[in-house]
Design a protein around this motif. Structure first.
Motif, PDB file in Angstrom:
ATOM      1  N   GLN A  30       8.222  -3.552 -12.434  1.00  0.00           N
ATOM      2  CA  GLN A  30       6.985  -3.429 -11.648  1.00  0.00           C
ATOM      3  C   GLN A  30       6.644  -1.940 -11.592  1.00  0.00           C
ATOM      4  O   GLN A  30       7.456  -1.147 -11.113  1.00  0.00           O
ATOM      5  CB  GLN A  30       7.231  -3.986 -10.245  1.00  0.00           C
ATOM      6  N   PRO A  31       5.457  -1.538 -12.053  1.00  0.00           N
ATOM      7  CA  PRO A  31       5.168  -0.107 -12.148  1.00  0.00           C
ATOM      8  C   PRO A  31       4.908   0.548 -10.794  1.00  0.00           C
ATOM      9  O   PRO A  31       5.120   1.744 -10.632  1.00  0.00           O
ATOM     10  CB  PRO A  31       3.915  -0.049 -13.015  1.00  0.00           C
ATOM     11  N   ALA A  32       4.427  -0.242  -9.843  1.00  0.00           N
ATOM     12  CA  ALA A  32       4.116   0.304  -8.516  1.00  0.00           C
ATOM     13  C   ALA A  32       3.947  -0.877  -7.562  1.00  0.00           C
ATOM     14  O   ALA A  32       3.527  -1.956  -7.987  1.00  0.00           O
ATOM     15  CB  ALA A  32       2.815   1.101  -8.565  1.00  0.00           C
ATOM     16  N   PRO A  33       4.245  -0.681  -6.281  1.00  0.00           N
ATOM     17  CA  PRO A  33       4.032  -1.789  -5.342  1.00  0.00           C
ATOM     18  C   PRO A  33       2.540  -2.012  -5.126  1.00  0.00           C
ATOM     19  O   PRO A  33       1.759  -1.054  -5.161  1.00  0.00           O
ATOM     20  CB  PRO A  33       4.687  -1.262  -4.049  1.00  0.00           C
ATOM     21  N   MET A  34       2.148  -3.272  -4.943  1.00  0.00           N
ATOM     22  CA  MET A  34       0.749  -3.522  -4.561  1.00  0.00           C
ATOM     23  C   MET A  34       0.742  -3.586  -3.026  1.00  0.00           C
ATOM     24  O   MET A  34       1.290  -4.527  -2.454  1.00  0.00           O
ATOM     25  CB  MET A  34       0.256  -4.831  -5.160  1.00  0.00           C
ATOM     26  N   ASN A  35       0.183  -2.576  -2.387  1.00  0.00           N
ATOM     27  CA  ASN A  35       0.296  -2.478  -0.928  1.00  0.00           C
ATOM     28  C   ASN A  35      -1.048  -2.298  -0.237  1.00  0.00           C
ATOM     29  O   ASN A  35      -1.102  -1.945   0.940  1.00  0.00           O
ATOM     30  CB  ASN A  35       1.237  -1.318  -0.557  1.00  0.00           C
ATOM     31  N   ALA A  36      -2.150  -2.520  -0.970  1.00  0.00           N
ATOM     32  CA  ALA A  36      -3.473  -2.384  -0.348  1.00  0.00           C
ATOM     33  C   ALA A  36      -4.448  -3.331  -1.027  1.00  0.00           C
ATOM     34  O   ALA A  36      -4.387  -3.517  -2.248  1.00  0.00           O
ATOM     35  CB  ALA A  36      -3.966  -0.945  -0.488  1.00  0.00           C
ATOM     36  N   ALA A  56       3.803  10.410  14.843  1.00  0.00           N
ATOM     37  CA  ALA A  56       3.447  11.781  14.464  1.00  0.00           C
ATOM     38  C   ALA A  56       2.155  11.751  13.665  1.00  0.00           C
ATOM     39  O   ALA A  56       1.261  12.557  13.876  1.00  0.00           O
ATOM     40  CB  ALA A  56       4.562  12.413  13.648  1.00  0.00           C
ATOM     41  N   GLY A  57       2.031  10.751  12.770  1.00  0.00           N
ATOM     42  CA  GLY A  57       0.840  10.638  11.938  1.00  0.00           C
ATOM     43  C   GLY A  57      -0.409  10.402  12.744  1.00  0.00           C
ATOM     44  O   GLY A  57      -1.420  11.071  12.558  1.00  0.00           O
ATOM     45  N   SER A  58      -0.361   9.475  13.732  1.00  0.00           N
ATOM     46  CA  SER A  58      -1.596   9.202  14.450  1.00  0.00           C
ATOM     47  C   SER A  58      -1.936  10.316  15.437  1.00  0.00           C
ATOM     48  O   SER A  58      -3.109  10.587  15.672  1.00  0.00           O
ATOM     49  CB  SER A  58      -1.566   7.839  15.145  1.00  0.00           C
ATOM     50  N   ALA A  59      -0.930  10.991  15.971  1.00  0.00           N
ATOM     51  CA  ALA A  59      -1.229  12.112  16.876  1.00  0.00           C
ATOM     52  C   ALA A  59      -1.973  13.193  16.100  1.00  0.00           C
ATOM     53  O   ALA A  59      -2.975  13.728  16.558  1.00  0.00           O
ATOM     54  CB  ALA A  59       0.066  12.678  17.443  1.00  0.00           C
ATOM     55  N   LEU A 102      -0.488   6.191   0.322  1.00  0.00           N
ATOM     56  CA  LEU A 102      -0.349   6.522   1.752  1.00  0.00           C
ATOM     57  C   LEU A 102      -0.280   5.224   2.555  1.00  0.00           C
ATOM     58  O   LEU A 102      -0.774   4.196   2.098  1.00  0.00           O
ATOM     59  CB  LEU A 102      -1.608   7.273   2.239  1.00  0.00           C
ATOM     60  N   PRO A 103       0.255   5.268   3.780  1.00  0.00           N
ATOM     61  CA  PRO A 103       0.122   4.087   4.637  1.00  0.00           C
ATOM     62  C   PRO A 103      -1.377   3.820   4.832  1.00  0.00           C
ATOM     63  O   PRO A 103      -2.125   4.765   5.130  1.00  0.00           O
ATOM     64  CB  PRO A 103       0.769   4.537   5.953  1.00  0.00           C
ATOM     65  N   ILE A 104      -1.816   2.571   4.656  1.00  0.00           N
ATOM     66  CA  ILE A 104      -3.262   2.323   4.600  1.00  0.00           C
ATOM     67  C   ILE A 104      -3.980   2.678   5.903  1.00  0.00           C
ATOM     68  O   ILE A 104      -5.159   2.992   5.891  1.00  0.00           O
ATOM     69  CB  ILE A 104      -3.616   0.876   4.183  1.00  0.00           C
ATOM     70  N   GLU A 105      -3.239   2.689   7.038  1.00  0.00           N
ATOM     71  CA  GLU A 105      -3.923   3.020   8.297  1.00  0.00           C
ATOM     72  C   GLU A 105      -4.429   4.461   8.298  1.00  0.00           C
ATOM     73  O   GLU A 105      -5.351   4.795   9.038  1.00  0.00           O
ATOM     74  CB  GLU A 105      -3.040   2.728   9.520  1.00  0.00           C
TER      75      GLU A 105
END
Ligand code: SAM
Length: 529
Positions: free
Chosen positions: A400-406, A343-346, A417-420
């Motif tokens: 852990q205050p926040a995930p490191m995801n980028a 849905a996101g990429s569309a 947000l999802p990095i893509e």
């Protein structure tokens, strides 16, 4: 003060009987203000400790007038991000944006970031703020303000609005366009604006505003809200901008603003006259609707000249939630399902028409810097980076205050947000900057310290406004302090990273070893009074 003759003549013709009062306002003092940063503190706590009286600004929840002798930029509260120094009228657009916790908000013309900080407070640590400015140099101040004021769920972009519209069609609950403008409302505060006004006709800005608004129109989710503001008086950039926009975008309507606190109604008759003068087109209904936008006049209230329009996009909340689906799951910390990702990429490709835009010289220069290669954007951290970050959190933090995801180069972030979703965009900061990987270890950033709460840390050195070590810490001095002055949690030894706080708000890190607190406060941020 010197005002351009053409400006004075135009105002005289438009204002009629009010002209005299308007001109008299140029002899009066300019009122300054602060807005308490409720991300980090409580209003009453700050007000109780200010060394001067502060009177409420009527159109804000958290804004206060400061007396002329006050020096709010020379107070430790400023260094702790407890308030933002802001012109009082400039606090009105975000109030009218009506940000709610959990909203997805875009601030399209955001630098240096006063309104983004205010949006961050409205989000109360939930939702998302994408904050953007087209001028690369101006995004530096934007980044600094997002860090200092602890807006940890913000992504900073340096993009053309049309490219953001391609990436995030119909995505945001609220969009703010605090437009570049001729600045007539700031002549009293900043005489340099007079020279800038003489260089560039108001119609140049009006064209820029149309281009920005056309992109903004695509970015607002169904049922969402678009706030347009300027700090100028010219109807070309105010009512006419809105009337032209409404004519092109029938899915938008003006949401009337209540006339209180000295707000004055918009002037459709001025819009009509300038439409005729410039040969612009707009429906009569659209022109008339601008009566329900507002003007802030310096002779009617205590603040500089501003204009604000609130526009609502047709549609229902359910439609909006479906369109936002792919990001929503990530914001809640859950991985997206395949359907949601699709849905996101569309969505991303739905509205891909490019916009031509014109601008003044400076804006054209900014556009040229955008013709170079776009950076690759953030990547996911690898296993080693994740392990080093987790090890750091385990050693120094209670949680852990926040995930490191980028990751960008060797810098680690927590991206809301999802990095893509950011690929192909000029990303200045993909989220909360947590730290840097250097020689096989994780080194926390000053931005990480500024986004933490005292409860996150195992070691805290709490300071009050009268603490002897407060200014030495802000000056960058190494402090000699006994272990008993540290607050230690979870059985932590004194040795290690310490969060220094002022009235519970984070000031920065220090490293404690053998009775010494090594100062980690960055040189560029130091106390220099
Ligand atoms: C009125 S100022 C914004 C002030 C800011 N909202 C605040 O409260 O601190 C307008 C900003 O728009 C930026 N700008 C100019 N043209 C732009 C464009 N086409 N797209 C995005 N930003 C633009 C300028 O660099 C400037 O920082």
């Amino acid at each position: 003060m010197r005002l351009p003759t053409a400006f004075v003549n135009a105002m005289k013709q438009r204002l009629g009987e009010e002209f005299e009062a308007f001109m008299k306002s140029y002899e009066e003092i300019v009122r300054a203000g602060i807005r308490i940063n409720t991300i980090k503190t409580e209003m009453d706590k700050v007000i109780a400790h200010l060394p001067y009286p502060a009177a409420s600004i009527p159109w804000t929840k958290d804004g206060f007038y400061t007396p002329p002798e006050a020096r709010p930029g020379k107070h430790p509260f400023y260094y702790a991000g407890l308030y933002y120094i802001q012109e009082p009228s400039a606090m009105s657009p975000v109030e009218l944006l009506d940000v709610q916790p959990g909203d997805y908000v875009l601030d399209l013309c955001a630098a240096p970031g006063g309104k983004s900080v205010q949006i961050g407070a409205g989000l109360e640590g939930q939702g998302l703020l994408v904050t953007n400015d087209i001028h690369p140099d101006r995004t530096k101040a934007l980044v600094r303000n997002m860090e200092l004021y602890g807006v940890t769920q913000s992504i900073v972009l340096n993009e053309e609005p049309a490219r953001i519209a391609n990436a995030f069609p119909a995505f945001f609950d609220k969009v703010l366009v605090d437009a570049p403008c001729s600045g007539e409302g700031m002549f009293r505060k900043d005489p340099d604006m007079v020279r800038a006004w003489e260089r560039e006709p108001v119609t140049t800005y009006a064209q820029m505003q149309q281009d920005i608004l056309d992109s903004a129109a695509k970015l607002v989710a169904p049922g969402g809200r678009l706030v347009y503001s300027t700090c100028t008086f010219s109807p070309e950039e105010n009512e006419a901008s809105i009337a032209r926009f409404l004519t092109k975008h029938p899915d938008y309507k003006v949401i009337p603003i209540e006339l209180k606190h000295g707000f004055a109604s918009g002037r459709p008759e001025w819009a009509q006259a300038c439409m005729e003068e410039h040969g612009w087109e707009a429906d009569n209904e659209a022109i008339e609707a601008t009566r329900h936008t507002i003007r802030l006049w310096p002779h009617r209230l205590q603040g500089e000249g501003h204009y604000v329009a609130v526009l609502g996009r047709a549609g229902a909340r359910e439609e909006r939630e479906e369109l936002q689906g792919a990001a929503a799951c990530s914001l809640q910390g859950h991985p997206c399902t395949k359907e949601q990702s699709h849905a996101g990429s569309a969505l991303k490709h739905r509205e891909s028409k490019k916009h031509a835009r014109k601008g003044n010289k400076e804006d054209k220069k900014a556009m040229r810097t955008h013709s170079g290669p776009v950076n690759k954007g953030p990547r996911l951290p690898d296993v080693t980076e994740q392990d080093l970050y987790s090890a750091f959190c385990q050693e120094h933090l209670r949680e852990q205050p926040a995930p490191m995801n980028a990751m960008m180069n060797t810098y680690g972030y927590s991206c809301p947000l999802p990095i893509e979703r950011l690929s192909g965009l000029r990303v200045v900061r993909p989220g909360w900057f947590l730290g840097t990987f250097k020689s096989g270890r994780f080194e926390p950033s000053h931005a990480m310290a500024l986004g933490l709460k005292a409860v996150h840390m195992k070691r805290v050195y709490p300071l009050q406004v009268d603490s002897d070590t407060l200014i030495p810490y802000l000056r960058g001095d190494t402090l000699t302090i006994g272990e008993e002055q540290l607050v230690l949690h979870s059985g932590a030894a004194a040795k290690g990273y310490v969060l220094i706080t002022l009235m519970d708000a984070p000031l920065g890190f220090g490293k404690y070893v053998n009775g010494m607190l090594k100062n980690e406060y960055p040189a560029a941020w130091r106390w220099n009074s």
